[in-house]
Write a protein that holds these residues in place. Structure first.
Motif, PDB file in Angstrom:
ATOM      1  N   THR A  22      84.597 -11.915  38.728  1.00 55.91           N
ATOM      2  CA  THR A  22      84.934 -13.181  39.379  1.00 55.91           C
ATOM      3  C   THR A  22      86.195 -13.826  38.814  1.00 55.91           C
ATOM      4  O   THR A  22      86.700 -14.777  39.411  1.00 55.91           O
ATOM      5  N   SER A  62      80.343 -11.810  36.960  1.00 58.85           N
ATOM      6  CA  SER A  62      80.520 -13.258  36.856  1.00 58.85           C
ATOM      7  C   SER A  62      80.354 -13.776  35.437  1.00 58.85           C
ATOM      8  O   SER A  62      80.499 -14.974  35.194  1.00 58.85           O
ATOM      9  N   PRO A 124      76.360 -18.233  39.567  1.00 57.62           N
ATOM     10  CA  PRO A 124      76.803 -16.927  40.076  1.00 57.62           C
ATOM     11  C   PRO A 124      76.190 -15.786  39.275  1.00 57.62           C
ATOM     12  O   PRO A 124      75.713 -15.983  38.149  1.00 57.62           O
ATOM     13  N   PRO A 237      84.695 -19.365  42.614  1.00 59.57           N
ATOM     14  CA  PRO A 237      85.411 -18.133  42.250  1.00 59.57           C
ATOM     15  C   PRO A 237      86.090 -17.461  43.424  1.00 59.57           C
ATOM     16  O   PRO A 237      87.042 -16.698  43.228  1.00 59.57           O
ATOM     17  N   ALA A 243      84.699 -17.641  35.649  1.00 67.36           N
ATOM     18  CA  ALA A 243      83.350 -17.152  35.359  1.00 67.36           C
ATOM     19  C   ALA A 243      82.421 -18.303  35.033  1.00 67.36           C
ATOM     20  O   ALA A 243      81.505 -18.177  34.217  1.00 67.36           O
TER      21      ALA A 243
END
Length: 353
Positions: A22, A62, A124, A237, A243
Motif C-alpha cells: 500500500t 498494508s 487495511p 492508500p 501503511a
C-alpha cells in the motif's frame, strides 16, 4: 503464471509487487507463490521455488515497507472462506481464511449478528496479518477477540491450532511477529458475542455517535462511527501511498512520563502496564512540526502525524530515511524512542533513531 500439480497453487516469476504494497513502492520479487488452500502448503514447500527457502509471507502489503526488493520467494494466501464453526449461547466461533480482507470480515461479522470487531473497522490488510501485528484501534486489540490461530510450520510440516494464550499477544506484538519466519498464518478463529455492550471509552467514538444523534449505539453504529473517523483522519492508500500508522505509541516508565508532563502539560499520557505510561507518538511528531512535511515524495500526512506517505515515486529507502529523521528529532527533543509498526523488508530500524 504457471500452476503446480495442485490446482490450489499458482507461481509467477519476476513478479511486480507494486500493487501488492500500500506504500506503492515499485519493487519486484524473484518468485510469487499464491496458495488458495492451506492444505496445499506442504506440497508447495516441498517443491521449487519454496523448497529449502524461507519465503516472505505477504497479505495485502498494508503493514510492510519494501526498503529493498526481496531476494526470497514471496508467498500469498488467497483463500476467502468465512464460516461460523460453533455457537454457544451468547457467543459464537467465527472462522476466516488468512486471505480474507480484514474490513470485509468486520462487516460480514456484523451481517451475521456477531459483535466484537466493530472498533477495528476499516483497518487495511488481511485476516492473516491481524494476529501477527495484534492490530488495535479505538480501545480494542484483535488478540482480545481471538480464540485460536491456524498456522503451518514449514520446518516441521505441521498444521497447528494455537490458542490465544499460545500466541503471546502484546501491544502491536505476538509470537508470530517475534518469530516471523517460523509460521505461516492460514486462518483465525474469533470468539464473538451476540449483542452486548460496545466499547465506547476511546476518545472520539462517543463524540461521533452523539453528533449522529445515537443514544443507545449498537455494534453497527460503532463500526459506522469508526469508519467515518478513520476516513476523516487517515489518507486513503488508493489515493496516496501509506501503511496507516507508521509509528507505535511509545511505552515509557511512569517517572519519565511525569517529567515530560511537567514540561509539556498538554501532552496526552495514557496508562499502560504497572509503572509504565503510553505516550502519543502523533502528538510528539506534530509538536515538532512534521505533520504535512515532506522531502521529495516522502513525507508525513497533513491529516495525521503518525502516517508516513509516498506522494508518488519515493523509494522504500527514501521513506525509511524520512521516518528515521522524524524519529531522530523526537528522540533529541523529548528523549523518547519511536519504533515502526510495519515490517521493514531489506533493512532494520536503527537503534539511534
Amino acid at each position: 503464471m504457471t500452476a503446480m500439480a495442485d490446482p490450489g497453487i499458482r507461481i509467477r516469476r519476476d513478479a511486480d509487487l507494486t500493487s501488492l504494497n500500500t506504500f506503492g513502492v515499485r519493487v519486484r520479487a524473484p518468485w510469487l507463490v499464491e496458495a488458495e488452500r492451506a492444505d496445499a502448503l506442504p506440497a508447495a514447500f516441498a517443491a521449487a521455488p519454496l523448497r529449502g527457502a524461507t519465503p516472505l509471507v505477504l497479505g495485502s502489503g498494508s503493514n510492510m515497507l519494501f526498503v529493498e526488493a526481496p531476494t526470497m520467494p514471496v508467498l500469498r494466501l488467497t483463500g476467502t472462506d468465512v464460516r461460523i464453526l460453533a455457537g454457544e449461547g451468547d457467543t459464537a466461533l467465527l472462522y476466516a481464511d488468512a486471505g480474507v480482507q480484514w474490513h470485509a470480515l468486520v462487516m460480514r461479522s456484523l451481517e451475521l449478528g456477531l459483535d466484537g470487531l466493530e472498533n477495528l473497522a476499516l483497518i487495511p490488510g488481511t485476516v492473516g496479518a491481524a494476529p501477527i501485528q495484534n492490530i488495535g484501534a479505538y480501545g480494542v486489540e484483535v488478540g482480545q477477540r481471538i480464540e485460536a490461530v491456524h498456522a503451518f510450520e514449514p520446518a516441521t510440516g505441521r498444521m497447528l491450532r494455537l490458542s490465544a494464550a499460545d500466541c503471546a499477544f502484546a501491544y502491536r506484538d505476538s509470537l508470530f511477529k517475534q518469530a516471523p519466519d517460523r509460521f505461516v498464518v492460514t486462518g483465525v478463529e474469533f470468539r464473538l458475542r451476540r449483542g452486548g455492550m460496545p466499547v465506547l471509552g476511546y476518545a472520539g467514538i462517543a463524540e461521533e455517535l452523539a453528533a449522529r444523534g445515537i443514544v443507545s449505539p449498537r455494534a453497527r453504529d460503532v463500526a459506522e462511527a469508526v469508519i467515518a473517523i478513520r476516513r476523516r483522519k487517515l489518507p486513503d492508500p488508493a489515493v496516496i501511498g501509506n501503511a496507516g500508522s507508521f509509528f507505535k505509541n511509545p511505552i515509557v516508565p511512569a517517572a519519565q512520563a511525569d517529567a515530560l508532563l511537567a514540561l509539556h502539560p498538554d501532552m496526552p499520557v495514557f496508562r499502560a502496564a504497572e509503572g509504565q505510561r503510553k505516550l502519543s507518538a502523533a502528538w510528539l511528531i506534530d509538536r515538532l512540526g512534521f505533520k504535512g512535511a515532506r522531502d521529495g515524495d516522502a513525507g508525513i500526512a497533513a491529516s495525521h502525524a503518525l502516517v508516513l506517505v509516498n506522494h508518488g515515486d519515493a523509494t522504500g529507502r527514501q521513506l525509511l530515511d524520512f521516518a528515521c529523521r522524524v524519529a531522530g528529532a523526537v528522540r533529541a527533543a523529548f528523549g523518547v524512542a519511536l519504533e515502526p509498526e510495519p515490517r521493514l523488508v531489506g533493512a532494520t530500524w536503527p537503534t539511534e533513531a
